[in-house]
Design a protein around this motif. Sequence first.
Motif, short mmCIF file in Angstrom:
data_model
loop_
_atom_site.label_atom_id
_atom_site.label_comp_id
_atom_site.label_asym_id
_atom_site.label_seq_id
_atom_site.Cartn_x
_atom_site.Cartn_y
_atom_site.Cartn_z
N VAL A 215 -16.26 -31.18 35.21
CA VAL A 215 -16.80 -32.22 36.09
C VAL A 215 -17.24 -33.43 35.27
O VAL A 215 -16.97 -34.58 35.63
CB VAL A 215 -17.99 -31.68 36.92
CG1 VAL A 215 -18.62 -32.81 37.73
CG2 VAL A 215 -17.52 -30.57 37.85
N ARG A 216 -17.87 -33.19 34.13
CA ARG A 216 -18.32 -34.29 33.29
C ARG A 216 -17.15 -35.07 32.69
O ARG A 216 -17.26 -36.27 32.43
CB ARG A 216 -19.25 -33.78 32.19
CG ARG A 216 -20.65 -33.47 32.73
CD ARG A 216 -21.62 -33.20 31.61
NE ARG A 216 -21.58 -31.82 31.18
CZ ARG A 216 -21.95 -31.39 29.98
NH1 ARG A 216 -22.38 -32.25 29.08
NH2 ARG A 216 -21.90 -30.11 29.69
N ILE A 243 -25.22 -19.17 46.29
CA ILE A 243 -25.46 -20.40 45.54
C ILE A 243 -26.36 -20.05 44.35
O ILE A 243 -27.59 -20.04 44.46
CB ILE A 243 -26.13 -21.49 46.41
CG1 ILE A 243 -25.31 -21.72 47.69
CG2 ILE A 243 -26.25 -22.78 45.62
CD1 ILE A 243 -23.90 -22.18 47.44
N SER A 244 -25.77 -19.73 43.23
CA SER A 244 -26.53 -19.43 42.03
C SER A 244 -27.08 -20.72 41.44
O SER A 244 -26.73 -21.83 41.86
CB SER A 244 -25.63 -18.74 41.00
OG SER A 244 -24.62 -19.65 40.57
N ASP A 245 -27.96 -20.60 40.44
CA ASP A 245 -28.49 -21.79 39.77
C ASP A 245 -27.35 -22.61 39.17
O ASP A 245 -27.37 -23.85 39.22
CB ASP A 245 -29.47 -21.39 38.67
CG ASP A 245 -30.77 -20.83 39.23
OD1 ASP A 245 -31.03 -21.04 40.43
OD2 ASP A 245 -31.52 -20.19 38.46
N TYR A 246 -26.37 -21.92 38.61
CA TYR A 246 -25.26 -22.65 37.97
C TYR A 246 -24.41 -23.36 39.02
O TYR A 246 -24.00 -24.51 38.83
CB TYR A 246 -24.39 -21.70 37.15
CG TYR A 246 -23.24 -22.41 36.47
CD1 TYR A 246 -23.45 -23.21 35.36
CD2 TYR A 246 -21.94 -22.29 36.96
CE1 TYR A 246 -22.40 -23.87 34.74
CE2 TYR A 246 -20.88 -22.94 36.35
CZ TYR A 246 -21.12 -23.74 35.24
OH TYR A 246 -20.09 -24.40 34.65
N VAL A 247 -24.12 -22.69 40.15
CA VAL A 247 -23.36 -23.34 41.22
C VAL A 247 -24.09 -24.58 41.71
O VAL A 247 -23.49 -25.64 41.92
CB VAL A 247 -23.11 -22.36 42.38
CG1 VAL A 247 -22.53 -23.10 43.59
CG2 VAL A 247 -22.16 -21.24 41.95
N VAL A 250 -23.60 -27.33 39.13
CA VAL A 250 -22.25 -27.92 39.19
C VAL A 250 -22.12 -28.84 40.41
O VAL A 250 -21.55 -29.94 40.33
CB VAL A 250 -21.17 -26.82 39.21
CG1 VAL A 250 -19.81 -27.40 39.55
CG2 VAL A 250 -21.13 -26.08 37.88
N ARG A 251 -22.68 -28.41 41.53
CA ARG A 251 -22.59 -29.24 42.74
C ARG A 251 -23.42 -30.51 42.60
O ARG A 251 -23.02 -31.56 43.14
CB ARG A 251 -23.03 -28.42 43.95
CG ARG A 251 -22.03 -27.34 44.31
CD ARG A 251 -22.39 -26.60 45.58
NE ARG A 251 -21.32 -25.67 45.94
CZ ARG A 251 -21.35 -24.86 46.99
NH1 ARG A 251 -22.41 -24.86 47.80
NH2 ARG A 251 -20.34 -24.04 47.24
N ALA A 252 -24.52 -30.44 41.86
CA ALA A 252 -25.31 -31.65 41.61
C ALA A 252 -24.52 -32.62 40.75
O ALA A 252 -24.52 -33.84 41.00
CB ALA A 252 -26.64 -31.28 40.94
N LEU A 253 -23.82 -32.11 39.74
CA LEU A 253 -22.95 -32.96 38.92
C LEU A 253 -21.85 -33.56 39.77
O LEU A 253 -21.50 -34.75 39.63
CB LEU A 253 -22.33 -32.15 37.78
CG LEU A 253 -23.23 -31.69 36.64
CD1 LEU A 253 -22.43 -30.82 35.67
CD2 LEU A 253 -23.83 -32.88 35.91
N THR A 263 -16.09 -28.68 45.95
CA THR A 263 -16.41 -27.29 45.58
C THR A 263 -16.22 -26.45 46.85
O THR A 263 -16.94 -26.61 47.82
CB THR A 263 -17.84 -27.15 45.05
OG1 THR A 263 -18.77 -27.64 46.02
CG2 THR A 263 -18.01 -27.94 43.76
N THR A 264 -15.23 -25.58 46.84
CA THR A 264 -14.85 -24.85 48.05
C THR A 264 -15.74 -23.66 48.34
O THR A 264 -15.78 -23.18 49.47
CB THR A 264 -13.41 -24.32 47.93
OG1 THR A 264 -13.36 -23.31 46.92
CG2 THR A 264 -12.44 -25.45 47.61
#
Length: 384
Positions: A215-216, A243-247, A250-253, A263-264
């Motif tokens: 994403v970055r 929705i894990s912390d990592y998911v 990633v969605r915030a990014l 993100t599906t």
Amino acid sequence: MKVVMICTEKLPVPPVRGGAIQTYIAGIVDFLGQHHDLTVLGTTDPSLPMDERVRNVRYVRVDGQGVFETYAEQVVQFLRTQSYDVVHVFNRPRLVPLIREVLPNARIILSMHNDMFDQGKISPEVAVKTIAETERIITISNYVGQVIQSLYPEAAGKLRTIYSGVDLQKFVPWEMSQRAQQARQELRSMYNLGNRQVILFVGRLTPKKGADILVRAMNDLHERYSNIALVLVGGSWYGVDKISDYVAYVRALADRSPIPVITTGFVNAEQIHQWFCAGDIFVCPSQWEEPLARVHYEAMAAGLPFVTTKRGGNAEVIIGDNGLLVEEPENPQCFATQLGKLLASKDLQRRMGSAGRKLAEERFTWERVAREVLDVWNNRAPQL
């Protein structure tokens, strides 16, 4: 011969919840069942019966509750009542000494799909015993075999690499069939992708899979290629849309990305191939020593050029002109550089995609995998 293939405790066969090992087994069992009396022993699932016969293969499922020790007890209990010539264990070397106790005369084959010989997962004492009791150790990449050999040199003469395969009828270049074209159009319309060049990731959203790095990388690509989109297909775990912390990270990014990032969430294993029809370039941004991700085979079969990382066995599927390698997987700029080469040239995309499809047809069919496994079963290894 009577043969039993023993899967892991995590996911069932067939792969109704996904899983590379489960997909591997499902891809070859029908062929193998035509040659031997075959049973697949695995874990339960609410959608599957405890005992059934599908075509020439018997499926037996035991409730291991996803816990190795519990599953091992159930496996051993089942084997006490059976007699098999060959026991083929998948990715659980700790099962081998337990199986040897109840089937002293069976030939034991072990298939290794990742780092289960790591000393954090198996004690050296059990590992040595496992290797001694195992006739052959099949690995899904040379890398996996090299790691095992580096830890236990005595395994060297028993190792054999058998690369995985892919369903060439399900995973096809979108131009090849009306069904694939329709899937492409529907998904692109559903997610407002239009005529953008779609960069595709398929896998679990976990730190070691590297979706955040990808994403970055879009920040750099946006400056040169505005008509692109990134699609991340997958959830935090097989069959789970948590929705894990990592998911969430990633969605915030993704929300801050200058290009559309989709993100599906979790996608059913039976629908994954449709996303390969919707993509234009595939990326495997693995940050860990990946044994060899099977998504590479799916991308090749779908005629997609791919970018992968120099981690584990991934580089072993770059053969000729079918993909590009990222030497520094932790650096988003390195992904941007390699993706930029493909985005700049539709001709390069087509050539790499065509080369990948040809390789899939020539080297990575399930029949080829099944024939190689059958060769291991039919030809007893010489005693070392």
